[in-house]
Design an enzyme around this catalytic site. Structure first.
Site, PDB file in Angstrom:
ATOM      1  N   ASP A 226       0.844  -1.096  -0.002  1.00 59.98           N
ATOM      2  CA  ASP A 226       0.221  -0.094  -0.077  1.00 59.98           C
ATOM      3  C   ASP A 226       0.775   1.307  -0.134  1.00 59.98           C
ATOM      4  OD1 ASP A 226      -2.767   1.255   0.406  1.00 59.98           O
ATOM      5  OD2 ASP A 226      -1.873   1.931   2.318  1.00 59.98           O
ATOM      6  N   GLU A 275      14.648 -15.252  -0.511  1.00 59.93           N
ATOM      7  CA  GLU A 275      14.990 -16.425   0.468  1.00 59.93           C
ATOM      8  C   GLU A 275      13.904 -17.634   0.605  1.00 59.93           C
ATOM      9  OE1 GLU A 275      15.500 -14.929   4.505  1.00 59.93           O
ATOM     10  OE2 GLU A 275      17.162 -13.263   3.429  1.00 59.93           O
TER      11      GLU A 275
END
Length: 571
Positions: A226, A275
């Site tokens: 956002d 990751e």
């Protein structure tokens, strides 16, 4: 139109020949759920996570690849959850953290990925950091994590600068010190209950890295960021000068939006996302002055996608559509990212209404006006088939597959958009696109919640005929059009992420392009029929088309998908 096709949403798509990666998100269809308006499990009038969980099979059958959830975190709800008090807790109105885990598990079992909103530009004024900063008064170390400043004027009675709030009024609110005297001011680019974080402070960056890991460990597949363009402010917070207001859809060049410093933040986030297995992604809600500036957010070491707001606000005419499509593809091609396409979301007027509006501001989704519902739906269906034929990823907003119009006559006393009662800034008409969607039945709440219950915003009486149950199995319905289009999009190799769009010569008023040499999209953007030589076999039409002869009359506001081949095989 063709027979309805079915496809397994968990199946791998056949990608068109391309040197671009074939990651799932490059051509995904992502469905936005506004949780409070999707499905209410307990009868309190507000949608929740258990309600959404019960409707996941519907989304699988619709044919989408992923679900994006607007905020469901602990919040005082001053701005419908975009004022977050605790980023690691589910607000009780939506359920519990256990409900979130169960939702993720069920979605993954159905082959659906889940993207959640992240709100890093500001917190709630009820966030622990901000509450302590206020309570401890001037000198509190926690004040450095926000933008606290002394006021201007002899007694500090004027805001520190001239920045306006997106929601209207100044972007500053003055505090009261613990002894009761007027104190410093704090910055809030949105509502006063949404103080902006100071991203120059290392504790803010550390906190959001841990928030990312918390939800990634829980199993989310990504984040919608956002106000991704708002985190970094110009050094010294300089005045705007002549410009004294702005709008969420048109922020332009400013000292507090789209600053270059945001990109270091997103590079650090990308390293975290990489990751984790399964290609976790991040999507930028980035309003920027140009598409090239938007593309900077999706360079290979930053975020994965950015919303294409330029396309959302594009007028319904051939020249404008073609220009924005070309510019979008060019800008994203430069950085190797997929283009994204959307027509509606929780902040703009639904496109069933908006696309018939002619004022530039209205086309961009600011203020709704009453339109002919039949003509509006016809144009919306045509626009949907156009959008789903474009290269890249598509975003759908809940209820658009039902052809829901904007609710333009909500009484003032039920409206909850925090900007509604303000004189300037964003217009405050976002409630009309957030009315809970209808599932079944002849009277409200139309299966949104238990029979006899209510909904947090009133639903129109006309929505009984637009419910899922009313449209299910009707080949002429908007719901079945979406199902057919999404199935075909999955089945046709040319309709993937590959950047393979070629414009075709066409009579005035027709927008025509081919994808991969095997699928042609023809759109009549005028208010009169246009006759053409039949280009092949019709795959799908957005409305009734007479396909019986060698020439075809494409009605006004109608889109047809074609493939090469004998017309005799068309259905």
């Amino acid at each position: 139109m063709t027979d309805q096709l079915t496809a397994d949403p968990t199946a791998e798509r056949d990608g068109a020949a391309s040197t671009a990666p074939t990651s799932w998100w490059r051509d995904a269809v992502i469905y936005q759920v506004y949780p409070r308006s999707f499905a209410d499990s307990d009868g309190d009038g507000i949608g929740d996570l258990p309600g959404l969980r019960s409707r996941l099979p519907y989304l699988r059958e619709l044919g989408v690849d992923a679900v994006w959830l607007s905020p469901f975190y602990a919040s005082p709800q001053a701005d419908a959850g975009y004022d977050v008090a605790d980023y690691r807790t589910v607000d009780p109105m939506f359920g519990t953290l256990a409900d979130a885990r169960a939702l993720l598990g069920d979605a993954h079992d159905l082959g659906l990925r889940v993207i959640v909103d992240l709100v890093p530009n500001h917190s709630s004024d009820q966030h622990e950091w901000f509450r302590r900063a206020i309570a401890e008064g001037p000198g509190s170390a926690l004040r450095a994590r926000y933008h606290f400043r002394p006021g201007r004027g002899a007694g500090g009675e004027l805001p520190p600068n001239d920045w306006p709030s997106i929601f209207g009024g100044p972007a500053w609110t003055r505090t009261t010190d613990p002894d009761g005297t007027p104190g410093d001011w704090y910055l809030h680019l949105f509502a006063p209950q949404q103080p902006d974080f100071n991203w120059d402070h290392p504790a803010v960056a550390d906190e959001f890295r841990t928030i990312l890991r918390f939800w990634l460990d829980l199993g989310v597949d990504g984040f919608r960021i956002d106000v991704a363009h708002g985190l970094v402010k110009a050094e010294g917070l300089p005045d705007l000068g002549a410009r004294t207001e702005w709008h969420l859809l048109d922020v332009g060049v400013s000292p507090c939006f789209d600053r270059d410093g945001v990109h270091d933040i997103y590079r650090s986030w990308r390293r975290i996302l990489d990751e984790y297995p399964g290609e976790r992604i991040a999507v930028a809600e980035a309003w920027a002055p140009t598409l090239d500036r938007v593309a900077d957010y999706v360079r290979p070491d930053e975020l994965h996608q950015a919303f294409n707001f330029s396309y959302l606000g594009t007028a319904w005419d051939v020249a404008t559509q073609r220009r924005v499509i070309d510019e979008s593809l060019r800008a994203m091609r430069r950085v190797g990212a997929p283009a994204t396409w959307t027509l509606s979301n929780h902040d703009v007027v639904r496109h069933t209404t908006r696309l018939l509006q002619t004022d530039e501001g209205d086309v961009a989704g600011r203020r709704p006006v009453e339109v002919d519902p039949v003509a509006g739906l016809r144009r919306a269906r045509a626009a949907t088939l156009l959008l789903l034929a474009l290269p890249g990823s598509a975003y759908l907003y809940q209820g658009e597959e039902l052809g829901l119009p904007e609710v333009v006559d909500l009484p003032p006393e039920v409206r909850q958009d925090p900007a509604f009662h303000r004189a300037t800034g964003q217009d405050g008409y976002r409630d009309g696109c957030r009315v809970p969607i209808p599932w079944a039945g002849e009277k409200a709440p139309y299966g949104f919640g238990p029979e006899g219950g209510a909904s947090w915003l009133p639903q129109p009486a006309s929505w009984a005929r637009l419910s899922v149950a009313a449209q299910q199995g009707d080949p002429a319905s908007t719901l079945e059009l979406y199902r057919a289009a999404l199935a075909l999009r999955r089945a046709e190799p040319a309709l993937g992420a590959a950047d393979n769009l070629r414009w075709c010569e066409a009579p005035a008023g027709l927008l025509v392009f081919e994808r991969g040499g095997s699928v042609r999209c023809t759109v009549n953007m005028t208010d009169a029929p246009i006759r053409i030589a039949r280009p092949g076999q019709a795959l799908l039409t957005s409305g009734p088309v007479d396909l019986s002869g060698p020439e075809v009359e494409i009605p006004a506001d109608t889109t047809v998908w074609w493939v090469p081949g004998s017309p005799d095989g068309a259905s």
